[in-house]
Motif scaffolding. Structure first.
Motif, PDB file in Angstrom:
ATOM      1  N   GLU A 122     144.770  -3.570 -62.309  1.00 27.85           N
ATOM      2  CA  GLU A 122     144.647  -5.009 -62.123  1.00 27.85           C
ATOM      3  C   GLU A 122     143.637  -5.259 -61.006  1.00 27.85           C
ATOM      4  N   LEU A 123     142.823  -6.280 -61.186  1.00 19.43           N
ATOM      5  CA  LEU A 123     141.828  -6.616 -60.181  1.00 19.43           C
ATOM      6  C   LEU A 123     141.628  -8.113 -60.209  1.00 19.43           C
ATOM      7  N   ASP A 124     141.675  -8.742 -59.056  1.00 18.69           N
ATOM      8  CA  ASP A 124     141.433 -10.183 -58.980  1.00 18.69           C
ATOM      9  C   ASP A 124     139.926 -10.400 -59.093  1.00 18.69           C
ATOM     10  N   ALA A 125     139.469 -10.656 -60.301  1.00 13.13           N
ATOM     11  CA  ALA A 125     138.047 -10.775 -60.574  1.00 13.13           C
ATOM     12  C   ALA A 125     137.399 -11.953 -59.866  1.00 13.13           C
ATOM     13  N   ASP A 126     138.191 -12.906 -59.410  1.00 13.00           N
ATOM     14  CA  ASP A 126     137.636 -14.078 -58.737  1.00 13.00           C
ATOM     15  C   ASP A 126     137.417 -13.848 -57.247  1.00 13.00           C
ATOM     16  N   VAL A 127     137.764 -12.678 -56.739  1.00 10.71           N
ATOM     17  CA  VAL A 127     137.614 -12.390 -55.319  1.00 10.71           C
ATOM     18  C   VAL A 127     136.387 -11.499 -55.127  1.00 10.71           C
ATOM     19  N   PRO A 128     135.352 -12.024 -54.467  1.00  7.10           N
ATOM     20  CA  PRO A 128     134.152 -11.209 -54.244  1.00  7.10           C
ATOM     21  C   PRO A 128     134.484  -9.917 -53.502  1.00  7.10           C
ATOM     22  N   GLY A 129     133.915  -8.815 -53.972  1.00  7.82           N
ATOM     23  CA  GLY A 129     134.110  -7.525 -53.334  1.00  7.82           C
ATOM     24  C   GLY A 129     135.319  -6.744 -53.804  1.00  7.82           C
ATOM     25  N   ALA A 130     136.120  -7.317 -54.709  1.00  5.99           N
ATOM     26  CA  ALA A 130     137.349  -6.643 -55.149  1.00  5.99           C
ATOM     27  C   ALA A 130     137.051  -5.307 -55.826  1.00  5.99           C
ATOM     28  N   LEU A 131     136.038  -5.253 -56.662  1.00  2.61           N
ATOM     29  CA  LEU A 131     135.710  -3.994 -57.331  1.00  2.61           C
ATOM     30  C   LEU A 131     135.285  -2.944 -56.311  1.00  2.61           C
ATOM     31  N   GLY A 132     134.473  -3.334 -55.338  1.00  2.00           N
ATOM     32  CA  GLY A 132     134.043  -2.398 -54.301  1.00  2.00           C
ATOM     33  C   GLY A 132     135.219  -1.826 -53.529  1.00  2.00           C
ATOM     34  N   ARG A 133     136.182  -2.684 -53.189  1.00  2.00           N
ATOM     35  CA  ARG A 133     137.367  -2.204 -52.467  1.00  2.00           C
ATOM     36  C   ARG A 133     138.170  -1.225 -53.328  1.00  2.00           C
ATOM     37  N   LEU A 134     138.305  -1.539 -54.603  1.00  2.00           N
ATOM     38  CA  LEU A 134     139.035  -0.655 -55.513  1.00  2.00           C
ATOM     39  C   LEU A 134     138.352   0.711 -55.589  1.00  2.00           C
ATOM     40  N   VAL A 135     137.066   0.728 -55.780  1.00  2.00           N
ATOM     41  CA  VAL A 135     136.342   1.990 -55.938  1.00  2.00           C
ATOM     42  C   VAL A 135     136.323   2.784 -54.632  1.00  2.00           C
ATOM     43  N   ARG A 136     136.259   2.111 -53.508  1.00  2.00           N
ATOM     44  CA  ARG A 136     136.315   2.830 -52.227  1.00  2.00           C
ATOM     45  C   ARG A 136     137.647   3.565 -52.065  1.00  2.00           C
ATOM     46  N   ARG A 137     138.712   3.026 -52.635  1.00  2.00           N
ATOM     47  CA  ARG A 137     140.006   3.724 -52.592  1.00  2.00           C
ATOM     48  C   ARG A 137     139.936   5.024 -53.397  1.00  2.00           C
ATOM     49  N   LEU A 138     139.237   4.982 -54.522  1.00  2.00           N
ATOM     50  CA  LEU A 138     139.065   6.209 -55.310  1.00  2.00           C
ATOM     51  C   LEU A 138     138.254   7.232 -54.533  1.00  2.00           C
ATOM     52  N   ILE A 139     137.185   6.768 -53.918  1.00  2.00           N
ATOM     53  CA  ILE A 139     136.327   7.672 -53.138  1.00  2.00           C
ATOM     54  C   ILE A 139     137.127   8.323 -52.016  1.00  2.00           C
ATOM     55  N   ALA A 140     137.905   7.526 -51.306  1.00  2.00           N
ATOM     56  CA  ALA A 140     138.703   8.044 -50.185  1.00  2.00           C
ATOM     57  C   ALA A 140     139.719   9.084 -50.648  1.00  2.00           C
ATOM     58  N   SER A 141     140.108   9.019 -51.906  1.00  2.00           N
ATOM     59  CA  SER A 141     141.081   9.970 -52.460  1.00  2.00           C
ATOM     60  C   SER A 141     140.413  11.118 -53.210  1.00  2.00           C
ATOM     61  N   ASP A 142     139.097  11.191 -53.131  1.00  4.98           N
ATOM     62  CA  ASP A 142     138.326  12.242 -53.813  1.00  4.98           C
ATOM     63  C   ASP A 142     138.503  12.235 -55.325  1.00  4.98           C
ATOM     64  N   VAL A 143     138.667  11.048 -55.885  1.00  2.00           N
ATOM     65  CA  VAL A 143     138.755  10.909 -57.336  1.00  2.00           C
ATOM     66  C   VAL A 143     137.349  10.660 -57.872  1.00  2.00           C
ATOM     67  N   ARG A 144     136.976  11.406 -58.888  1.00  2.07           N
ATOM     68  CA  ARG A 144     135.664  11.218 -59.502  1.00  2.07           C
ATOM     69  C   ARG A 144     135.776  10.186 -60.616  1.00  2.07           C
ATOM     70  N   LEU A 145     134.956   9.163 -60.535  1.00  2.00           N
ATOM     71  CA  LEU A 145     134.926   8.094 -61.527  1.00  2.00           C
ATOM     72  C   LEU A 145     133.833   8.405 -62.543  1.00  2.00           C
ATOM     73  N   HIS A 146     134.222   8.565 -63.813  1.00  2.00           N
ATOM     74  CA  HIS A 146     133.261   8.875 -64.875  1.00  2.00           C
ATOM     75  C   HIS A 146     132.765   7.618 -65.580  1.00  2.00           C
ATOM     76  N   GLY A 147     133.571   6.559 -65.547  1.00  2.00           N
ATOM     77  CA  GLY A 147     133.177   5.321 -66.207  1.00  2.00           C
ATOM     78  C   GLY A 147     134.149   4.221 -65.874  1.00  2.00           C
ATOM     79  N   GLN A 148     133.684   2.977 -66.029  1.00  2.00           N
ATOM     80  CA  GLN A 148     134.519   1.809 -65.751  1.00  2.00           C
ATOM     81  C   GLN A 148     134.053   0.676 -66.645  1.00  2.00           C
ATOM     82  N   TYR A 149     135.009  -0.020 -67.252  1.00  2.00           N
ATOM     83  CA  TYR A 149     134.727  -1.240 -67.992  1.00  2.00           C
ATOM     84  C   TYR A 149     135.971  -2.097 -67.966  1.00  2.00           C
TER      85      TYR A 149
END
Length: 120
Positions: A70-97
């Protein structure tokens, strides 16, 4: 839910064929798209999708379980915050839609670690 990755070298012609084959097999598309001659679709029944596409000579088809976040699409920067959590956990992101409910579909190398990382 699963992401299916399918070659789509002929653009619209490929998508028309993919859509017809999956529709005939009763496989619904819950989100996805096509870019760089590769289609990615969110499906509930990956086995049925792969089987139908393979039987029609379409492939190779890769199916991967996904994390839907779930992501609040109306909040600027929400996707960036979500992806930074993946980075901090060393999760490799192969794709997103996005799926039809405007949730983020994440194709990752470690779903359990990603699930823990994106909990708000």
């Amino acid at each position: 839910m699963f992401d299916i990755e399918i070659p789509a070298p002929d653009g619209a012609r490929s998508l028309a064929r993919i859509g017809q084959v999956l529709g005939d097999a009763g496989v619904g598309l819950e989100g996805g798209g096509m870019w760089s001659a590769t289609a990615h679709y969110l499906v509930e029944d990956a086995d049925a999708a792969v089987s139908a596409l393979t039987a029609a000579g379409i492939g190779p088809v890769a199916a991967r379980p996904v994390l839907i976040a779930e992501l609040d699409a109306d909040v600027p920067g929400a996707l960036g915050r979500l992806v930074r959590r993946l980075i901090a956990s060393d999760v490799r992101l192969h794709g997103q839609y996005s799926d039809h409910g405007n949730r983020k579909v994440l194709i990752v190398d470690d779903i359990e670690t990603a699930r823990a990382a994106v909990r708000w």
